[in-house]
Design an enzyme around this catalytic site. Structure first.
Site, PDB file in Angstrom:
ATOM      1  N   LYS A  49      48.922  43.221  27.094  1.00 49.00           N
ATOM      2  CA  LYS A  49      47.426  44.103  25.615  1.00 49.00           C
ATOM      3  C   LYS A  49      48.145  45.578  25.653  1.00 49.00           C
ATOM      4  O   LYS A  49      48.477  45.421  24.362  1.00 49.00           O
ATOM      5  CB  LYS A  49      46.636  45.194  27.204  1.00 49.00           C
ATOM      6  N   CYS A  65      44.701  48.757  30.114  1.00 49.62           N
ATOM      7  CA  CYS A  65      43.878  48.896  31.266  1.00 49.62           C
ATOM      8  C   CYS A  65      43.376  47.555  31.860  1.00 49.62           C
ATOM      9  O   CYS A  65      42.593  46.893  30.433  1.00 49.62           O
ATOM     10  CB  CYS A  65      42.758  49.899  31.775  1.00 49.62           C
ATOM     11  N   ASP A  66      42.990  46.490  32.736  1.00 50.17           N
ATOM     12  CA  ASP A  66      42.276  45.689  33.191  1.00 50.17           C
ATOM     13  C   ASP A  66      42.316  45.614  34.699  1.00 50.17           C
ATOM     14  O   ASP A  66      43.073  45.692  35.541  1.00 50.17           O
ATOM     15  CB  ASP A  66      43.008  44.059  33.105  1.00 50.17           C
ATOM     16  N   THR A  67      40.741  45.379  34.606  1.00 56.42           N
ATOM     17  CA  THR A  67      39.930  45.363  36.026  1.00 56.42           C
ATOM     18  C   THR A  67      39.371  43.836  36.536  1.00 56.42           C
ATOM     19  O   THR A  67      38.461  43.515  35.242  1.00 56.42           O
ATOM     20  CB  THR A  67      38.989  46.461  35.955  1.00 56.42           C
ATOM     21  N   GLY A 102      44.874  47.018  37.254  1.00 64.63           N
ATOM     22  CA  GLY A 102      46.626  47.052  36.619  1.00 64.63           C
ATOM     23  C   GLY A 102      46.354  47.718  35.337  1.00 64.63           C
ATOM     24  O   GLY A 102      45.775  48.149  34.031  1.00 64.63           O
TER      25      GLY A 102
END
Length: 178
Positions: A49, A65-67, A102
């Site tokens: 991203k 960010c990815d959760t 992350g």
């Protein structure tokens, strides 16, 4: 000006704890096209991203960010519909799961790739509580079908960052990005 590569309204609110000066650009990445190791998934997706948005704005710093929610080494995705949300919440009821975020920060001088893990233990959830929560639309668009910040008695305890569970590990980001 910092670009937040995210469509999440929760991340936008959390980033305001660090800086008021940023803009939001939604990354053009189809998450379903990628299959990474469970424990690298969020980090690798944040990197994709960040680089996608950075390719469009090469002179600006980018934070992505990815959760994800992980139970028994399996990713628990965002619910497809209300029935799926109820199934997910029943699955998480009275169990401990991981919330893994992350994040990737890139600018012309550096790149930061980090992962933050928080253990979350759920209360035993009644069918009534689950139905009320889901029927109010609170599970929609959230990894694991819940938001810790929603004001419901879903969570018994957390071990780690509260903001990480909401969707952006602010404390960790502040240490590495200034």
């Amino acid at each position: 000006m910092l670009i937040l590569a995210s469509s999440s309204p929760r991340r936008k609110e959390l980033l305001k704890k660090i800086t008021k000066s940023f803009t939001v650009v939604e990354p053009n990445v189809n998450e379903r096209d990628y299959h990474f190791d469970v424990f690298q998934y969020a980090l690798e997706l944040s990197r994709l991203k960040a680089y996608e948005v950075s390719s469009r704005y090469p002179n600006e710093p980018v934070l992505a960010c990815d959760t994800i929610v992980v139970l028994d080494n399996k990713i628990i995705n965002k619910p497809k519909d209300n029935n799926d949300a109820k199934r997910i919440l029943k699955l998480l009821s009275n169990k401990t799961h991981l919330v893994i975020s992350g994040y990737t920060y890139i600018n012309k001088k550096k790149e930061v790739n980090r992962q933050v893990v928080t253990k979350v233990t759920f209360n035993k959830l009644s069918n009534e509580l689950i139905n009320e929560y889901v029927n109010k639309g609170l599970a929609r668009g959230k990894a694991g079908a819940y938001g810790i910040q929603d004001g419901y008695d879903l969570v018994k305890s957390i071990d780690g960052s509260y903001d990480n569970v909401v969707g952006l590990p602010v404390e960790d980001i502040k240490k590495y990005i200034r």
